[in-house]
Design an enzyme around this catalytic site. Structure first.
Site, PDB file in Angstrom:
ATOM      1  N   HIS A  24       0.868  -1.193   0.000  1.00 15.25           N
ATOM      2  CA  HIS A  24       0.000   0.000   0.000  1.00 15.25           C
ATOM      3  C   HIS A  24       0.896   1.232   0.000  1.00 15.25           C
ATOM      4  O   HIS A  24       1.327   1.698   1.043  1.00 15.25           O
ATOM      5  CB  HIS A  24      -0.912  -0.042   1.240  1.00 15.25           C
ATOM      6  CG  HIS A  24      -1.901   1.077   1.313  1.00 15.25           C
ATOM      7  ND1 HIS A  24      -3.080   0.984   2.040  1.00 15.25           N
ATOM      8  CD2 HIS A  24      -1.908   2.322   0.775  1.00 15.25           C
ATOM      9  CE1 HIS A  24      -3.748   2.116   1.940  1.00 15.25           C
ATOM     10  NE2 HIS A  24      -3.049   2.953   1.191  1.00 15.25           N
ATOM     11  N   HIS A  26       1.408   4.895  -2.346  1.00 10.44           N
ATOM     12  CA  HIS A  26       1.059   5.789  -3.460  1.00 10.44           C
ATOM     13  C   HIS A  26       2.348   6.451  -3.925  1.00 10.44           C
ATOM     14  O   HIS A  26       2.998   7.144  -3.140  1.00 10.44           O
ATOM     15  CB  HIS A  26       0.063   6.853  -2.998  1.00 10.44           C
ATOM     16  CG  HIS A  26      -1.191   6.276  -2.424  1.00 10.44           C
ATOM     17  ND1 HIS A  26      -2.331   6.082  -3.177  1.00 10.44           N
ATOM     18  CD2 HIS A  26      -1.478   5.822  -1.178  1.00 10.44           C
ATOM     19  CE1 HIS A  26      -3.271   5.541  -2.407  1.00 10.44           C
ATOM     20  NE2 HIS A  26      -2.778   5.374  -1.191  1.00 10.44           N
ATOM     21  N   HIS A 203      -9.523   1.255  -1.062  1.00  4.54           N
ATOM     22  CA  HIS A 203      -9.452   1.852   0.269  1.00  4.54           C
ATOM     23  C   HIS A 203     -10.855   1.804   0.865  1.00  4.54           C
ATOM     24  O   HIS A 203     -11.823   2.241   0.220  1.00  4.54           O
ATOM     25  CB  HIS A 203      -9.031   3.316   0.188  1.00  4.54           C
ATOM     26  CG  HIS A 203      -7.576   3.532  -0.119  1.00  4.54           C
ATOM     27  ND1 HIS A 203      -6.931   2.917  -1.151  1.00  4.54           N
ATOM     28  CD2 HIS A 203      -6.652   4.321   0.490  1.00  4.54           C
ATOM     29  CE1 HIS A 203      -5.658   3.311  -1.166  1.00  4.54           C
ATOM     30  NE2 HIS A 203      -5.463   4.171  -0.170  1.00  4.54           N
ATOM     31  N   GLU A 206     -11.166   3.313   6.527  1.00  6.73           N
ATOM     32  CA  GLU A 206     -10.122   4.130   7.159  1.00  6.73           C
ATOM     33  C   GLU A 206     -10.855   5.219   7.941  1.00  6.73           C
ATOM     34  O   GLU A 206     -10.933   5.163   9.166  1.00  6.73           O
ATOM     35  CB  GLU A 206      -9.199   4.740   6.090  1.00  6.73           C
ATOM     36  CG  GLU A 206      -8.137   5.665   6.651  1.00  6.73           C
ATOM     37  CD  GLU A 206      -7.415   6.460   5.559  1.00  6.73           C
ATOM     38  OE1 GLU A 206      -7.924   6.555   4.426  1.00  6.73           O
ATOM     39  OE2 GLU A 206      -6.341   7.014   5.864  1.00  6.73           O
ATOM     40  N   ASP A 284       1.892   3.845   2.892  1.00  9.92           N
ATOM     41  CA  ASP A 284       0.860   4.723   2.321  1.00  9.92           C
ATOM     42  C   ASP A 284       1.475   5.909   1.563  1.00  9.92           C
ATOM     43  O   ASP A 284       1.679   5.820   0.359  1.00  9.92           O
ATOM     44  CB  ASP A 284      -0.092   5.195   3.436  1.00  9.92           C
ATOM     45  CG  ASP A 284      -1.458   5.581   2.910  1.00  9.92           C
ATOM     46  OD1 ASP A 284      -1.701   5.451   1.698  1.00  9.92           O
ATOM     47  OD2 ASP A 284      -2.315   6.009   3.718  1.00  9.92           O
ATOM     48  N   ASP A 285       1.733   7.021   2.254  1.00  9.43           N
ATOM     49  CA  ASP A 285       2.320   8.225   1.643  1.00  9.43           C
ATOM     50  C   ASP A 285       3.504   8.656   2.505  1.00  9.43           C
ATOM     51  O   ASP A 285       3.429   9.649   3.241  1.00  9.43           O
ATOM     52  CB  ASP A 285       1.277   9.337   1.573  1.00  9.43           C
ATOM     53  CG  ASP A 285       0.084   8.939   0.730  1.00  9.43           C
ATOM     54  OD1 ASP A 285       0.220   8.878  -0.496  1.00  9.43           O
ATOM     55  OD2 ASP A 285      -0.981   8.663   1.316  1.00  9.43           O
TER      56      ASP A 285
HETATM   57 ZN   LIG Z   1      -3.633   4.890   0.666  1.00  3.55          ZN
END
Ligand SMILES: [Zn+2]
Length: 347
Positions: A24, A26, A203, A206, A284-285
């Site tokens: 996961h 980006h 997603h 969350e 994630d980021d």
């Molecule tokens: Zn994400």
């Protein structure tokens, strides 16, 4: 007490050299402030930060929506195929350092198309970097096209067909602002992706409720849930996820940065594991949320009193959940087994 002290002392070393998989991530979320400023200057894109410190200060968020504003502004400096190559190459260089052996990357083509960038430049740049990392560093990878759920779902099928003609996509995902944008709106493009033999993830759960996870499973037919941490609010859903062995790609630093949890020590990852869910840890980021995969794993495991053994379980989960060939999975599982069995790793 003594064994806890020993575990805490060896955990960072154990995790740093552990062969790992990221599911996961980006690619736009790996844009560090230094590269943001360099690309803005090179491409003549105006951004409201003049210094690295100012950009770093802007990387502070109250929730998903405020994060996305900064995130899409960052994405606007990516204009040329070379930019996408350099961004992806920089992330993969970190994978090499962090011993990430397989990485699955999300990208948001709709953001770049809206900025006037050709799809060929986006996919071409990312793909060239992925190929080079596989050749030079034996890092395998997969590319997943994400649709932004707060956009109109109508043009999604045409975009998917264009991307498929270019090649190199193994699956599709669904990201961006979750609340108020239930997954079911994207039923058509997920059905088309299924008929094309592509993998499907989304997603869900969350910031959004467990109902969004149900929709992702039953309406979109996803194989993995990205995040999914709110599933614990619905015991029937937990049974379903456990019975069907649906992997969750959990991102602890992201959850804390976006205030899904107050702090790492109150994160529900240990409870997810205890419930028998198929949990993985991801970043994630990472440029925006304070750390890459190793930092996420080390800090989360430490804060929740989890051990090196748990780290091994999480990585076995991630390898098994990956969209790579069976041959690659077997080879990565063997690396994990050998690493775990090695006496110097102190298990
Ligand atoms: Zn994400």
């Amino acid at each position: 007490m003594e064994s806890m002290t020993n575990t805490a002392a060896t955990l960072p070393d154990f995790v740093q050299s552990l062969p790992k998989v990221e599911l996961h991530l980006h690619i736009e979320g790996t844009l560090e402030p230094e590269m943001l400023l360099t690309l803005a200057r090179r491409n003549g894109v105006h951004i409201p930060y003049r210094t690295i410190d100012a950009a770093r200060a802007a990387y502070q968020f109250a929730d998903l929506q405020s994060f996305l504003q900064v995130y899409y502004l960052g994405g606007s400096v990516l204009r040329k195929e070379r930019d996408f190559y350099e961004l992806t190459q920089a992330y993969l260089a970190r994978c090499k350092v962090q011993r990430i052996r397989h990485a699955e990357l999300f990208f948001d083509p709709q953001t770049h198309l809206a900025n006037g960038v050709a799809l060929e430049a986006v996919i071409g740049g990312i793909h060239a970097a992925l190929r080079d990392a596989e050749r030079d560093w034996d890092i395998s990878s997969a590319l997943i096209l994400c649709f932004e759920r707060d956009r109109d779902p109508e043009p999604a099928v045409a975009l998917l067909e264009r991307a498929c003609r270019l090649g190199g996509i193994v699956g599709i995902g669904l990201d961006s602002a979750e609340l108020g944008h239930p997954p079911g709106r994207f039923q058509e493009v997920f059905a088309v992706a299924g008929s094309l033999g592509l993998h499907r993830v989304a997603h869900a759960g969350e910031e959004g409720p467990p109902a969004y996870i149900w929709q992702a499973l039953d309406v979109l037919g996803v194989e993995r849930i990205d995040h999914g941490v709110r599933c614990l609010e619905d015991p029937v859903l937990v049974h379903r996820l456990v019975d069907d062995r649906v992997p969750l790609t959990v991102c602890p630093f992201s959850n804390v940065a976006l205030k899904v949890f107050d702090q790492l020590s109150t994160h529900n990852l240990a409870r997810l594991l205890k419930a028998g869910l198929w949990v993985t840890i991801n970043s994630d980021d990472p440029a925006y949320f304070g750390g890459y995969l190793n930092e996420n794993m080390i800090d989360t495991l430490s804060c929740l009193n989890l051990t090196a053994r748990d780290a091994l379980i999480l990585e076995r989960n991630a390898v098994t959940a990956a969209f790579c060939s069976d041959q690659r999975k077997q080879s990565l599982l063997k690396e994990l087994d050998e690493y775990g069995a090695s006496p110097q790793n102190g298990l």
